[in-house]
Write a protein that holds these residues in place. Structure first.
Motif, PDB file in Angstrom:
ATOM      1  N   TRP A   1      -0.693  -4.483  14.924  1.00 12.78           N
ATOM      2  CA  TRP A   1      -1.394  -3.824  13.835  1.00 12.78           C
ATOM      3  C   TRP A   1      -1.007  -4.416  12.488  1.00 12.78           C
ATOM      4  O   TRP A   1       0.064  -4.982  12.324  1.00 12.78           O
ATOM      5  CB  TRP A   1      -1.104  -2.321  13.862  1.00 12.78           C
ATOM      6  N   LEU A   2      -1.893  -4.241  11.546  1.00 12.52           N
ATOM      7  CA  LEU A   2      -1.676  -4.745  10.184  1.00 12.52           C
ATOM      8  C   LEU A   2      -0.383  -4.176   9.607  1.00 12.52           C
ATOM      9  O   LEU A   2      -0.143  -2.963   9.666  1.00 12.52           O
ATOM     10  CB  LEU A   2      -2.870  -4.346   9.308  1.00 12.52           C
ATOM     11  N   GLN A   3       0.462  -5.042   9.064  1.00 10.08           N
ATOM     12  CA  GLN A   3       1.745  -4.629   8.493  1.00 10.08           C
ATOM     13  C   GLN A   3       1.761  -4.699   6.964  1.00 10.08           C
ATOM     14  O   GLN A   3       2.506  -3.956   6.322  1.00 10.08           O
ATOM     15  CB  GLN A   3       2.866  -5.521   9.039  1.00 10.08           C
ATOM     16  N   TRP A   4       0.948  -5.583   6.409  1.00 11.94           N
ATOM     17  CA  TRP A   4       0.925  -5.789   4.958  1.00 11.94           C
ATOM     18  C   TRP A   4      -0.523  -5.879   4.490  1.00 11.94           C
ATOM     19  O   TRP A   4      -1.398  -6.376   5.200  1.00 11.94           O
ATOM     20  CB  TRP A   4       1.638  -7.093   4.564  1.00 11.94           C
ATOM     21  N   ILE A   5      -0.768  -5.412   3.280  1.00 18.64           N
ATOM     22  CA  ILE A   5      -2.073  -5.563   2.653  1.00 18.64           C
ATOM     23  C   ILE A   5      -1.892  -6.413   1.404  1.00 18.64           C
ATOM     24  O   ILE A   5      -1.075  -6.092   0.528  1.00 18.64           O
ATOM     25  CB  ILE A   5      -2.680  -4.197   2.279  1.00 18.64           C
TER      26      ILE A   5
ATOM     27  N   SER B   1      -2.169 -10.315 -12.823  1.00 13.60           N
ATOM     28  CA  SER B   1      -2.248 -11.760 -12.597  1.00 13.60           C
ATOM     29  C   SER B   1      -1.468 -12.207 -11.364  1.00 13.60           C
ATOM     30  O   SER B   1      -1.345 -13.405 -11.106  1.00 13.60           O
ATOM     31  CB  SER B   1      -1.696 -12.495 -13.837  1.00 13.60           C
ATOM     32  N   SER B   2      -0.927 -11.267 -10.616  1.00 20.03           N
ATOM     33  CA  SER B   2      -0.115 -11.610  -9.452  1.00 20.03           C
ATOM     34  C   SER B   2      -0.742 -11.070  -8.162  1.00 20.03           C
ATOM     35  O   SER B   2      -1.635 -10.223  -8.192  1.00 20.03           O
ATOM     36  CB  SER B   2       1.302 -11.040  -9.601  1.00 20.03           C
ATOM     37  N   VAL B   3      -0.272 -11.589  -7.050  1.00 15.95           N
ATOM     38  CA  VAL B   3      -0.697 -11.122  -5.735  1.00 15.95           C
ATOM     39  C   VAL B   3       0.433 -10.293  -5.147  1.00 15.95           C
ATOM     40  O   VAL B   3       1.587 -10.753  -5.074  1.00 15.95           O
ATOM     41  CB  VAL B   3      -1.044 -12.303  -4.806  1.00 15.95           C
ATOM     42  N   ARG B   4       0.130  -9.098  -4.719  1.00 16.37           N
ATOM     43  CA  ARG B   4       1.129  -8.161  -4.224  1.00 16.37           C
ATOM     44  C   ARG B   4       0.958  -7.962  -2.732  1.00 16.37           C
ATOM     45  O   ARG B   4      -0.154  -7.799  -2.234  1.00 16.37           O
ATOM     46  CB  ARG B   4       0.977  -6.818  -4.945  1.00 16.37           C
ATOM     47  N   LEU B   5       2.062  -8.006  -1.980  1.00 21.18           N
ATOM     48  CA  LEU B   5       2.046  -7.665  -0.562  1.00 21.18           C
ATOM     49  C   LEU B   5       2.509  -6.219  -0.427  1.00 21.18           C
ATOM     50  O   LEU B   5       3.670  -5.898  -0.683  1.00 21.18           O
ATOM     51  CB  LEU B   5       2.961  -8.606   0.229  1.00 21.18           C
ATOM     52  N   ILE B   6       1.586  -5.352  -0.025  1.00 20.46           N
ATOM     53  CA  ILE B   6       1.858  -3.918   0.048  1.00 20.46           C
ATOM     54  C   ILE B   6       2.170  -3.538   1.491  1.00 20.46           C
ATOM     55  O   ILE B   6       1.328  -3.711   2.378  1.00 20.46           O
ATOM     56  CB  ILE B   6       0.641  -3.109  -0.435  1.00 20.46           C
ATOM     57  N   PRO B   7       3.366  -3.028   1.782  1.00 20.53           N
ATOM     58  CA  PRO B   7       3.664  -2.566   3.141  1.00 20.53           C
ATOM     59  C   PRO B   7       2.740  -1.397   3.495  1.00 20.53           C
ATOM     60  O   PRO B   7       2.581  -0.467   2.694  1.00 20.53           O
ATOM     61  CB  PRO B   7       5.125  -2.104   3.063  1.00 20.53           C
ATOM     62  N   VAL B   8       2.126  -1.426   4.659  1.00 20.76           N
ATOM     63  CA  VAL B   8       1.145  -0.396   4.988  1.00 20.76           C
ATOM     64  C   VAL B   8       1.768   0.996   5.038  1.00 20.76           C
ATOM     65  O   VAL B   8       1.087   1.994   4.767  1.00 20.76           O
ATOM     66  CB  VAL B   8       0.425  -0.702   6.324  1.00 20.76           C
TER      67      VAL B   8
ATOM     68  N   ALA C   1     -10.183  -0.180   9.393  1.00 21.07           N
ATOM     69  CA  ALA C   1     -10.055   0.815  10.461  1.00 21.07           C
ATOM     70  C   ALA C   1      -9.700   0.151  11.786  1.00 21.07           C
ATOM     71  O   ALA C   1      -8.983   0.730  12.614  1.00 21.07           O
ATOM     72  CB  ALA C   1     -11.346   1.619  10.596  1.00 21.07           C
ATOM     73  N   ASP C   2     -10.178  -1.071  12.001  1.00 17.08           N
ATOM     74  CA  ASP C   2      -9.874  -1.800  13.232  1.00 17.08           C
ATOM     75  C   ASP C   2      -8.467  -2.384  13.221  1.00 17.08           C
ATOM     76  O   ASP C   2      -7.888  -2.628  14.278  1.00 17.08           O
ATOM     77  CB  ASP C   2     -10.873  -2.946  13.441  1.00 17.08           C
ATOM     78  N   GLU C   3      -7.909  -2.625  12.033  1.00 19.31           N
ATOM     79  CA  GLU C   3      -6.647  -3.349  11.923  1.00 19.31           C
ATOM     80  C   GLU C   3      -5.422  -2.457  11.747  1.00 19.31           C
ATOM     81  O   GLU C   3      -4.298  -2.895  11.967  1.00 19.31           O
ATOM     82  CB  GLU C   3      -6.724  -4.331  10.750  1.00 19.31           C
ATOM     83  N   LEU C   4      -5.636  -1.204  11.354  1.00 21.87           N
ATOM     84  CA  LEU C   4      -4.518  -0.300  11.079  1.00 21.87           C
ATOM     85  C   LEU C   4      -4.133   0.492  12.327  1.00 21.87           C
ATOM     86  O   LEU C   4      -4.986   0.855  13.136  1.00 21.87           O
ATOM     87  CB  LEU C   4      -4.887   0.656   9.937  1.00 21.87           C
ATOM     88  N   ASP C   5      -2.845   0.768  12.451  1.00 22.07           N
ATOM     89  CA  ASP C   5      -2.316   1.502  13.596  1.00 22.07           C
ATOM     90  C   ASP C   5      -2.898   2.917  13.627  1.00 22.07           C
ATOM     91  O   ASP C   5      -2.680   3.704  12.696  1.00 22.07           O
ATOM     92  CB  ASP C   5      -0.790   1.569  13.479  1.00 22.07           C
ATOM     93  N   PRO C   6      -3.649   3.280  14.670  1.00 21.32           N
ATOM     94  CA  PRO C   6      -4.267   4.618  14.728  1.00 21.32           C
ATOM     95  C   PRO C   6      -3.260   5.747  14.880  1.00 21.32           C
ATOM     96  O   PRO C   6      -3.602   6.915  14.697  1.00 21.32           O
ATOM     97  CB  PRO C   6      -5.188   4.523  15.960  1.00 21.32           C
TER      98      PRO C   6
END
Length: 255
Positions: free
Chosen positions: A149-153, A159-166, A198-203
């Motif tokens: 499942w997706l772990q980061w968004i 001006s920056s790119v952020r990795l957000i923990p799900v 919805a397909d990538e996140l842990d249900p």
């Protein structure tokens, strides 16, 4: 008279399919319409139609899970936005499929095949449907990511790119062509649809509660019942109420 069930979470697509079928197959009666897989199975058991049109991607119980429940009891046509899903298996004749947005000529071919199968009394012999369902399930899992499942968004914040923990995400809400991500550190828009997420996140952690909203279940403080089988979610530590539509109220019935 042959009867059919249409299952799709998008009302406009259900209406379009029903309208085309009325012209191409006047003798076909649409016995019921479902908004998700769970409702599709319930309505199928109630009406016992000969034909079922199933959207692959539906909230809650998807079309693949619904097909497992219906299996040999009807002719199944999968409706999908992703043509790569098990196309070879479909072409082998086990079942038929429609790719969104479908046109009337493609639907006419499907109607012809369905009529031929029904005339041969093919109902009761799924012609390899089990294998197609297994292949579709595998495709869905692969789409969710071979690492699970997706772990980061990934989101652009200033001006920056952020990795957000799900696990820090409180909820996600559709915003036209974007999705608003609300997490412990703020808000950001990403170029990914609610349906894809919805397909990538842990249900086990996330649930779609409205066609435009996904919520982190660990962030839910309480659920308030509303009129007409709707509800509202109150989040922990946030002054925000999220809508729960009728199609998704079942998510909280066992909680």
């Amino acid at each position: 008279m042959t009867t059919a069930l249409i299952a799709d979470d998008e009302p406009l697509l259900r209406e379009r399919l029903r309208s085309h079928l009325a012209r191409l197959w006047p003798e076909l009666e649409i016995a019921a319409e479902a908004r998700n897989g769970r409702e599709a199975v319930e309505l199928f058991d109630l009406h016992q139609p000969e034909v079922v049109f199933l959207d692959v991607h539906m909230p809650g119980q998807n079309g693949i899970d619904a097909a497992r429940s219906i299996a040999r009891r009807a002719q199944i046509v999968f409706v999908t936005a992703y043509e790569q899903y098990a196309v070879q298996a479909f072409e082998h004749g086990a079942v038929d499929y429609l790719v969104k947005p479908f046109d009337e000529d493609r639907l006419a071919d499907t109607v012809t095949r369905l009529r031929e199968r029904l005339a041969r009394s093919a109902r009761g012999d799924n012609g390899g449907l089990d294998a197609v369902i297994d292949q579709l399930s595998q495709e869905l899992r692969l789409r969710a990511g071979s690492r699970g499942w997706l772990q980061w968004i990934k989101a652009s914040v200033g001006s920056s790119v952020r990795l957000i923990p799900v696990e820090q995400v409180a909820y996600l809400r559709a915003d036209e062509k974007y999705t608003l991500v609300v997490w412990e550190g703020g808000e950001a828009l990403i170029r990914k649809t609610i349906r894809e997420l919805a397909d990538e996140l842990d249900p086990e952690r996330f649930a779609q509660v409205h066609r435009s909203v996904i919520v982190n279940l660990h962030q839910v403080a309480q659920v308030n019942r509303g009129p007409n089988e709707t509800a509202e979610i109150q989040l922990k530590g946030r002054n925000v109420l999220l809508p729960v539509s009728r199609s998704f109220v079942h998510v909280f019935r066992q909680m």
